[in-house]
Structure formats: structure tokens, C-alpha cells
Write an enzyme that holds these catalytic residues in place. Structure first.
Site, PDB file in Angstrom:
ATOM      1  N   HIS A  60       0.842  -1.201   0.000  1.00  0.00           N
ATOM      2  CA  HIS A  60       0.000   0.000   0.000  1.00  0.00           C
ATOM      3  C   HIS A  60       0.872   1.243   0.000  1.00  0.00           C
ATOM      4  O   HIS A  60       2.092   1.159   0.180  1.00  0.00           O
ATOM      5  CB  HIS A  60      -0.987  -0.014   1.173  1.00  0.00           C
ATOM      6  CG  HIS A  60      -0.365   0.053   2.537  1.00  0.00           C
ATOM      7  ND1 HIS A  60       0.532  -0.882   3.014  1.00  0.00           N
ATOM      8  CD2 HIS A  60      -0.527   0.940   3.550  1.00  0.00           C
ATOM      9  CE1 HIS A  60       0.879  -0.570   4.252  1.00  0.00           C
ATOM     10  NE2 HIS A  60       0.266   0.532   4.603  1.00  0.00           N
ATOM     11  N   HIS A  62       1.319   3.818   1.980  1.00  0.00           N
ATOM     12  CA  HIS A  62       1.825   4.539   3.142  1.00  0.00           C
ATOM     13  C   HIS A  62       3.353   4.518   3.072  1.00  0.00           C
ATOM     14  O   HIS A  62       3.959   3.529   2.667  1.00  0.00           O
ATOM     15  CB  HIS A  62       1.336   3.910   4.454  1.00  0.00           C
ATOM     16  CG  HIS A  62      -0.075   4.302   4.798  1.00  0.00           C
ATOM     17  ND1 HIS A  62      -0.862   3.578   5.653  1.00  0.00           N
ATOM     18  CD2 HIS A  62      -0.824   5.367   4.392  1.00  0.00           C
ATOM     19  CE1 HIS A  62      -2.038   4.182   5.770  1.00  0.00           C
ATOM     20  NE2 HIS A  62      -2.044   5.261   5.005  1.00  0.00           N
ATOM     21  N   ASP A  64       5.918   4.197   4.947  1.00  0.00           N
ATOM     22  CA  ASP A  64       6.806   3.182   5.532  1.00  0.00           C
ATOM     23  C   ASP A  64       6.802   1.877   4.737  1.00  0.00           C
ATOM     24  O   ASP A  64       7.502   0.933   5.097  1.00  0.00           O
ATOM     25  CB  ASP A  64       6.466   2.945   7.014  1.00  0.00           C
ATOM     26  CG  ASP A  64       4.996   2.606   7.247  1.00  0.00           C
ATOM     27  OD1 ASP A  64       4.150   2.996   6.424  1.00  0.00           O
ATOM     28  OD2 ASP A  64       4.698   1.944   8.258  1.00  0.00           O
ATOM     29  N   HIS A  65       6.038   1.844   3.645  1.00  0.00           N
ATOM     30  CA  HIS A  65       6.018   0.644   2.803  1.00  0.00           C
ATOM     31  C   HIS A  65       6.507   0.900   1.378  1.00  0.00           C
ATOM     32  O   HIS A  65       6.648  -0.034   0.602  1.00  0.00           O
ATOM     33  CB  HIS A  65       4.603   0.043   2.770  1.00  0.00           C
ATOM     34  CG  HIS A  65       4.171  -0.465   4.112  1.00  0.00           C
ATOM     35  ND1 HIS A  65       4.141  -1.800   4.434  1.00  0.00           N
ATOM     36  CD2 HIS A  65       3.811   0.203   5.243  1.00  0.00           C
ATOM     37  CE1 HIS A  65       3.752  -1.947   5.701  1.00  0.00           C
ATOM     38  NE2 HIS A  65       3.542  -0.747   6.207  1.00  0.00           N
ATOM     39  N   HIS A 140      -7.314  -1.808   5.479  1.00  0.00           N
ATOM     40  CA  HIS A 140      -6.498  -0.805   6.159  1.00  0.00           C
ATOM     41  C   HIS A 140      -7.047   0.584   5.799  1.00  0.00           C
ATOM     42  O   HIS A 140      -8.070   0.691   5.140  1.00  0.00           O
ATOM     43  CB  HIS A 140      -5.034  -0.997   5.726  1.00  0.00           C
ATOM     44  CG  HIS A 140      -4.052  -0.204   6.533  1.00  0.00           C
ATOM     45  ND1 HIS A 140      -4.102  -0.098   7.903  1.00  0.00           N
ATOM     46  CD2 HIS A 140      -2.958   0.521   6.153  1.00  0.00           C
ATOM     47  CE1 HIS A 140      -3.093   0.654   8.312  1.00  0.00           C
ATOM     48  NE2 HIS A 140      -2.403   1.058   7.288  1.00  0.00           N
ATOM     49  N   ASP A 210      -0.432  -3.912   5.804  1.00  0.00           N
ATOM     50  CA  ASP A 210      -1.051  -3.648   7.110  1.00  0.00           C
ATOM     51  C   ASP A 210      -2.549  -3.998   7.022  1.00  0.00           C
ATOM     52  O   ASP A 210      -3.166  -3.784   5.987  1.00  0.00           O
ATOM     53  CB  ASP A 210      -0.930  -2.164   7.440  1.00  0.00           C
ATOM     54  CG  ASP A 210       0.506  -1.704   7.595  1.00  0.00           C
ATOM     55  OD1 ASP A 210       1.444  -2.523   7.517  1.00  0.00           O
ATOM     56  OD2 ASP A 210       0.711  -0.489   7.760  1.00  0.00           O
ATOM     57  N   HIS A 268       5.964  -5.659  11.955  1.00  0.00           N
ATOM     58  CA  HIS A 268       5.330  -4.340  11.871  1.00  0.00           C
ATOM     59  C   HIS A 268       4.992  -3.808  13.261  1.00  0.00           C
ATOM     60  O   HIS A 268       3.902  -3.314  13.537  1.00  0.00           O
ATOM     61  CB  HIS A 268       4.070  -4.369  10.992  1.00  0.00           C
ATOM     62  CG  HIS A 268       3.682  -3.005  10.489  1.00  0.00           C
ATOM     63  ND1 HIS A 268       2.776  -2.194  11.140  1.00  0.00           N
ATOM     64  CD2 HIS A 268       4.100  -2.289   9.435  1.00  0.00           C
ATOM     65  CE1 HIS A 268       2.634  -1.061  10.483  1.00  0.00           C
ATOM     66  NE2 HIS A 268       3.431  -1.090   9.439  1.00  0.00           N
TER      67      HIS A 268
END
Lengths: 301, 301
Positions: A60, A62, A64-65, A140, A210, A268
Site C-alpha cells: 500500500h 503509506h 513506511d512501505h 487498512h 497492514d 510491523h
């Protein structure tokens, strides 16, 4: 099947923790799953031959990914990569990468292919002769997929003693490994199971991050060998997990139990906790086979 | 004036080297200059109070100078920053950042202001009561600016003995520090230089990266206290420097000499060299005051 954790912490990179990224090696293929900031350095630190990565799966959008993806793509270009690179990720990822390549006037000389995802149903996104990859729709705050990596059934193993005792010529070996029966020169039929052993059973790996606790994924990940399921929070933050659409360690374990998986890997983690041992303790009250992901750790399955 | 080098290597981040980023502290203001991938972790490692950074200057849109910016902006949001953040950089930078914030559905709650640059002439981009910042148009493969940070002239220092000997009241002190003469109650005029000492001379810092050898910048950076000038290559790669629009150590020194600066700091080294000492050796044949930037090194000027 080998899994190397490059990063397994939530939200922001810190001095000693990295955002999500991992490398799955399966049947000699290297798959990169998620690519938080600093992933290319983590690949170097963990001595991954990262020029061999041809497929990158992004769960996804976000940061941090995926904030490390543009850097990895650029570094491949600077290293004069020529092999095609395939990116699987949510719709929009192509625009993000291409805008930056265009404005920095640094197009790649290798083929860069985007496979943008927007389906809410599980779908096959990659398939070759040895491995198949399907999405696992997660729940998510933004459109998110996990990924299911399934080895295909391997060819049967030749029983050399048996084959030689029937004086079968080598040119028939591949047919035998493919499961065929053999008719000898004298007309006798030898059934395949007399000439072969069962192959190593195919392995499967499901990456789920997530997501909020979501039983809808159970049919898709049913009986996988290894499930990586996010566990951002401990039980004490259960309400926060629901609010932010993340899972607790216990919720991850509950999914593992209901899906009857062999092994659960937790990761995570929120950086609010001093130690990750409590994640294992809490999850083990529900499901026995728990491993803790740690940055730089490799698992052989 | 304090300069902390977060990263000073060209092209790609590696296990032990970071792409360009530095923090200039001047008159209690923290300016971040360039923001390669991993900058936020370098800020943490170097224990910079990075919530105090309100102004970020981006020289150009090559990845080793800005791929860390989106991560820093996102981390500020996750840390619940409320103070405005100002970004100065080439046209296009706003689109890059906003696209990613939009697609990750994570707008900042703090004010995020972009000051997009496209002029080919030097211009003032920031000014307050203590510091002024101007662009230094550079000559690279894409539109690029260096930045000149100039302290404004400080107020004069009070000569307390002199002031007290004339029995001057405290309410006049600020006027005296501002350079005013004083008329005493008995009508005598006391000239300011009898009541004050000269202030500390204002400092100036010029950041010039990336650029080919370019004498056009000399009038802008003339007699600065500290010049950071890129030196991607050694003399043996002079042709490559010209082709890729970078500079050699000697060319950086030649600019320092012609601009009559106090101190030259070299950086933006290609990672092809085993040691950076040769950069200093070669530059010193032309200009005496050479310092070598190194990741994690702080200079006090």
C-alpha cells in the site's frame, strides 16, 4: 524457501529500526516485498544480490512501505541494470515514480513495468513455471493488498535404482519425472510410482501487512506454511489497533489459528515498545508456532 | 556558525556512506540543505533536534539530493508537528511531495509551504532579522541552485565601563547598541564609538553542489567565510567530471582561490575512491585552507 527481514517496524525509520521490507527467495527467485525508506541500504547490509530482484510487490501507499522504491529504481539505473523490473502495487504508484524520474531527467535504460492493482478480490498477479503470486485483499486505511506466494508442485524425484533395474534410457527420464508411466521394449507397462518418489511438497508464504483483524482473508491463506501477519500493537492498545486499522499480536495469532497455518511470523511493531518479546508471549496464548521478525534476520523454511 | 554533514557522497546511498544532506546552524536557526534518502535517520544519529528545522533548501531534483524529503515531511506529520515548514527548491518539487501525500491520504496538519525556484539569476529566497539566504545559480545536468547564507551585521557591543562612566541610563542602551550617538543631560555629545566595541563580524556560508566548474558564481560567493564546493572527482577523472557536469577537487580549489574565500570544504565524493585524502592533497596544490566533509562530522566556524 528463505525469508530475509530488511525492516519490520511501523511508521518511521529510526536509528536502529527500519520500515517494512523483506526479501523472499523461493525456487531461486528473489521477490522484494514492500520497500520502506532505506531498503537499498538494508539490501546491501544483508548482502542480498539485489540485481537479481526482478519483481517488487508493494502492499500500500503509506510511506513506511514504499518511500524507498524510487531510490532503489534510481540505483538500479545508476548501476546500469538492463534486466526488466516489474512493480506490483496500488494504482497511483506509476505516477509517483514516473513523475520523479521525469523531473530528475533520469529515465531508466532497463524496462520498468508497472502492474497497478485496484481489485478488491484476490487475483493472480504473477505466474511462471515454478511460482504463482496472488493478492490478499486487506482492510487498512488506504487500499492495501497482502501477497500469497505459492510454489507450484515440483516434478517427481527419479528412483534411480528402479529406473536402472528396468534398463530405461535417459531420454525418458524427464517424462518419468513429469509423472508418466513407461512402456518397456518388451511391452510391459511400468507405473510411474514404481519409478519415482514423491516430490518435496510445495511451500507457500503469505504476507499480510497492514490490516485490521480481518477473517475474510482466511480462505485465501488457509494452511499456508508461513504466514507473516502484522502485529503493530500489544493487547493493551487493542482499541488503538482498531482505530488505526492495525492488528494486535493476539489478533494475528487468532488469524493463524483459524487459517490453520504451520508457522506465524509477527512484525510491523510499533516503536513505542521497549522489547518485542511481549508480542510472542501474547500471541502464544492463542497459537503455538510464533516467530518474531527482526531487522536483518533470515528464516529458512 | 556550525555545519553538520549528514551525508557527503554522490549518487547512491551505501552501507557506510550517505547522499547529500547537511544542517547549518547560524544565529540559532537550523537550516537543512538537501535531503538525500536516509536523511531523517542521519538527523537522529547525529542527535540534531530536527523539530527545530523550519526551512529546507533543495539544490536540485536528482535523487541523491531530495529522495529523503518525503520521508522527513511524513515523519514530521507522524510526530504531530504544528510549526510551519518551508521548502525551497526547483519547480516540480511541490507536485512530487503533494502527489505522494495525496495518494497516501496523509496530509500534514502543520503548514507546508513550497517556494519553487526557476530563476537563472541569484535571488533572495529567505530573510529575517538575523539571516539572509540567496540562491547561487549552478551549472549541472538539471536546473540547480547553491545557497548563500549570510548573517546580518550584529548590533554593536556595549562598552559597559564607558557607558557607566557617563552615567547613561539603561533605557538608552539599545539605541547605543544600534549605533546611535548620545547627547548627555549637560548637552555634550558622546560619539557612539566611545561607548561601544565593534560587533563580531557576520559570517557567511556558501553551499555549491552539484556543478561543473563555473566561474560565474565567483561574484556571488566572493570572500565568504566558508565555501562548500562539490568535488565529485579527482584530477584523473577530469574529463568525466566535465561530461557529467561535476567538478574535480582542483577545480573546487580554483573557485575558492578566485573567490578569495576563507575556508573550502570539499564533499560530494564519488564512491569509486577508497580514500578521500587525495581530494585534500590535490586541492591543496591550489588553495591552502581545505577541510574534508565526512558523514557525521561537525564543523564550528
Amino acid at each position: 524457501m528463505n525469508l530475509t527481514i530488511l525492516g519490520c517496524y511501523a511508521a518511521t525509520p529510526r536509528t536502529f529500526t527500519n520500515p517494512t521490507s523483506q526479501v523472499l527467495e523461493i525456487r531461486n527467485r528473489l521477490f522484494l516485498i514492500d520497500c520502506g525508506e532505506g531498503t537499498q541500504v538494508q539490501l546491501r547490509k544483508n548482502k542480498i544480490k539485489f540485481s537479481k530482484i526482478n519483481h517488487v510487490f508493494i502492499s500500500h501507499l503509506h510511506g513506511d512501505h514504499f518511500f524507498g522504491l524510487i531510490g532503489l529504481i534510481s540505483t538500479f539505473a545508476l548501476l546500469n541494470r538492463t534486466t526488466d523490473l516489474h512493480i506490483y502495487g496500488p494504482k497511483g504508484i506509476k505516477e509517483i515514480i514516473n513523475l520523479q524520474l521525469r523531473l530528475s531527467n533520469s529515465w531508466t535504460k532497463y524496462g520498468l513495468f508497472f502492474h497497478e492493482l485496484e481489485s478488491k478480490e484476490s487475483e493472480v498477479v504473477f505466474e511462471d513455471d515454478k511460482v504463482i503470486v496472488k493478492t490478499i485483499p486487506l482492510n487498512h486505511r488506504v487500499y492495501t493488498n497482502g501477497f500469497l506466494f505459492q510454489e507450484k508442485i515440483r516434478e517427481r524425484k527419479l528412483n534411480l535404482d528402479a529406473v536402472q533395474s528396468y534398463e530405461i534410457e535417459k531420454c525418458y527420464y524427464q517424462n518419468i519425472k513429469n509423472g508418466k508411466d513407461i512402456t518397456l521394449d518388451d511391452g510391459r507397462l511400468v507405473e510411474n510410482h514404481k519409478l519415482t518418489f514423491d516430490p518435496v511438497p510445495p511451500m507457500s508464504y503469505a504476507f499480510c501487512s497492514d490490516t485490521v483483524y480481518n477473517e475474510n482473508i482466511i480462505p485465501i491463506i488457509k494452511e499456508v506454511d508461513v504466514l507473516y501477519h502484522e502485529s503493530t500493537f500489544l493487547e493493551s492498545e487493542e482499541a488503538l489497533a482498531e482505530k488505526t486499522m492495525h492488528s494486535t499480536a493476539k489478533e494475528a495469532a487468532r488469524i493463524a489459528l483459524k487459517a490453520n497455518v504451520q508457522q506465524l511470523v509477527l512484525g510491523h511493531y510499533s516503536t513505542r515498545y521497549d522489547s518485542i518479546e511481549l508480542f510472542k508471549e501474547q500471541a502464544e496464548t492463542i497459537f503455538p508456532n510464533i516467530l518474531l521478525a527482526e531487522d536483518g534476520k533470515s528464516f529458512e523454511f
